[in-house]
Design an enzyme around this catalytic site. Structure first.
Site, PDB file in Angstrom:
ATOM      1  N   SER A 157       0.758  -1.103  -0.031  1.00  0.00           N
ATOM      2  CA  SER A 157      -0.044  -0.094  -0.031  1.00  0.00           C
ATOM      3  C   SER A 157       0.816   1.412  -0.020  1.00  0.00           C
ATOM      4  O   SER A 157       1.813   1.380  -0.822  1.00  0.00           O
ATOM      5  CB  SER A 157      -0.736   0.022   1.147  1.00  0.00           C
ATOM      6  OG  SER A 157      -1.931   1.042   1.215  1.00  0.00           O
ATOM      7  N   ASP A 324      -9.079  -6.501  -4.292  1.00  0.00           N
ATOM      8  CA  ASP A 324      -8.645  -5.283  -3.580  1.00  0.00           C
ATOM      9  C   ASP A 324      -9.265  -4.288  -4.852  1.00  0.00           C
ATOM     10  O   ASP A 324      -8.755  -4.038  -6.046  1.00  0.00           O
ATOM     11  CB  ASP A 324      -7.182  -5.102  -3.729  1.00  0.00           C
ATOM     12  CG  ASP A 324      -6.553  -3.900  -3.295  1.00  0.00           C
ATOM     13  OD1 ASP A 324      -7.408  -2.857  -2.743  1.00  0.00           O
ATOM     14  OD2 ASP A 324      -5.405  -3.645  -3.129  1.00  0.00           O
ATOM     15  N   HIS A 357      -8.003  -5.145   0.101  1.00  0.00           N
ATOM     16  CA  HIS A 357      -6.650  -4.524   0.141  1.00  0.00           C
ATOM     17  C   HIS A 357      -5.786  -5.000   1.180  1.00  0.00           C
ATOM     18  O   HIS A 357      -4.689  -4.945   1.308  1.00  0.00           O
ATOM     19  CB  HIS A 357      -7.113  -2.911   0.348  1.00  0.00           C
ATOM     20  CG  HIS A 357      -5.569  -2.239   0.400  1.00  0.00           C
ATOM     21  ND1 HIS A 357      -4.786  -1.978  -0.859  1.00  0.00           N
ATOM     22  CD2 HIS A 357      -5.247  -1.286   1.171  1.00  0.00           C
ATOM     23  CE1 HIS A 357      -3.809  -1.345  -0.386  1.00  0.00           C
ATOM     24  NE2 HIS A 357      -3.858  -0.816   0.738  1.00  0.00           N
TER      25      HIS A 357
END
Length: 381
Positions: A157, A324, A357
């Site tokens: 991320s 995600d 995610h």
């Protein structure tokens, strides 16, 4: 390490603090005359210095990536799944470093630390960091530790964005780069989600223009709501359906049931928000989400992403997670395609998962095996 900890754990770890007394200038021109970074290390730096690996944390992460701070601590570091002897990031042969970024709230200089000019908490006056600032501060830490090159820089991320930034800002410093569930920049939808979260905080009467610590308050309601919104975007629809369905935590559907209806998913989000609101600093949340918004790997570079990544000298692993929707697989494919166009060695995988995610943080045999096999090329054999 004692028998208290699993055999593949790094065991008991103690955070360390690096102090820097020379000025640090942010991208926006703001200056810290001095600052500190809190960090942890796992494994040993070898005599050749070619086995150092940097772990970059995401929005709500910290320097505590693996192991335990005490024998009675129930939860290990946030990426204990991947870091430890015999694990994908094998501390039996790699020296692993993870620092708490500037502007964060776990001990590094940030809004909840003391401004030497006012002798009060920085609060909303702390400078806005950007990804480039974190990379430069991490480089200072590396030099402080006697490291001259990273065998790998790894992150998921926002951490993956830092890893990518490393490869273009200091290309001769990075041998390998792992970018998980990342993107070359945020979409308008992502920026919008971050703005909703920030607005929840800034609308809390206890926000006090960011000076809540000095005034003895906490914008806990705003932070809790921001976390609920953010956490929702980290999960997938299928994952939420499988985990919660339409099950009730309280009340019932019968006609004579008078209790308030509370669905399991409502209870879960309320719990996540409540816990986060007392553990994470509101100013830091605002700074971190804004840093996400500002991140743009391409910048104003002519030639687009491929031209920017042509500076890199690293080998790359880029991985996305099928469910995600915050940073969907297409964003990782953009990075893969740009690396291929730039003639850079890249491995790409899309991991099948319902974890959304958060997939890069959670157990998945295929994902763990991929990371373990790919990491064998990193550092000394």
């Amino acid at each position: 390490m004692t028998d208290t900890f699993p055999a593949d754990s790094v065991g008991l770890v103690t955070p360390q603090v690096a102090h820097f007394d020379d000025p640090f200038t942010f991208v926006n021109g703001a200056v810290l005359q001095s600052h500190q970074l809190v960090y942890e290390t796992y494994g040993e730096l070898n005599s050749a210095g070619d086995n150092a690996v940097l772990i970059c944390h995401a929005l709500s992460g910290s320097h505590h990536a693996a192991g335990f701070h005490s024998a009675d601590e129930r939860r290990p570091g946030w990426w204990d799944l991947a870091i430890g002897p015999g694990k994908p990031i094998d501390t039996a042969r790699l020296f692993v470093v993870c620092s708490n970024n500037l502007g964060c709230c776990d001990g590094s200089s940030g809004p909840n630390t003391i401004n030497p000019n006012t002798r009060e908490a920085w609060g909303g006056q702390f400078p806005q960091p950007q990804v480039q600032d974190w990379v430069r501060s991490q480089k200072r830490l590396a030099e402080h530790l006697g490291i001259t090159k990273w065998a790998a820089v790894i992150g998921g991320s926002l951490g993956g964005m830092q890893a990518l930034q490393w490869t273009i800002d200091f290309p001769d410093w990075v041998g390998h780069c792992v970018a998980l569930a990342a993107a070359p920049g945020l979409t308008a939808q992502n920026i919008a989600f971050n703005e909703i979260a920030r607005h929840a905080i800034l609308s809390d009467p206890d926000w006090r223009e960011g000076a809540y610590l000095s005034e003895g308050t906490l914008p806990a309601r705003g932070v809790a709501l921001a976390r609920m919104v953010g956490h929702l975007t980290y999960m997938s629809a299928d994952g939420m359906s499988d985990r919660f369905g339409r099950e009730l935590r309280e009340g019932g559907f019968s006609p004579d049931e008078n209790a308030e209806w509370v669905f399991q998913v409502e209870s879960y989000l309320r719990h996540q928000g409540s816990r986060f609101s007392t553990q994470f600093d509101a100013n830091t949340y605002v700074l971190m989400t804004r840093a996400l918004d500002l991140f743009d790997l391409t910048g104003s570079q002519d030639g687009g992403l491929a031209a920017v990544l042509s500076r890199a000298q690293a080998e790359f692993l880029v991985a996305s997670f099928s469910s995600d929707w915050r940073f969907p697989p297409q964003r990782s494919i953009e990075i893969r395609d740009a690396l291929m166009a730039a003639g850079k060695p890249v491995t790409y995988a899309n991991i099948e998962t319902d974890n959304g995610h958060d997939g890069f943080l959670l157990p998945n045999p295929s994902y763990e095996q991929l990371l373990k096999e790919w990491m064998r090329r990193v550092g000394p054999s």
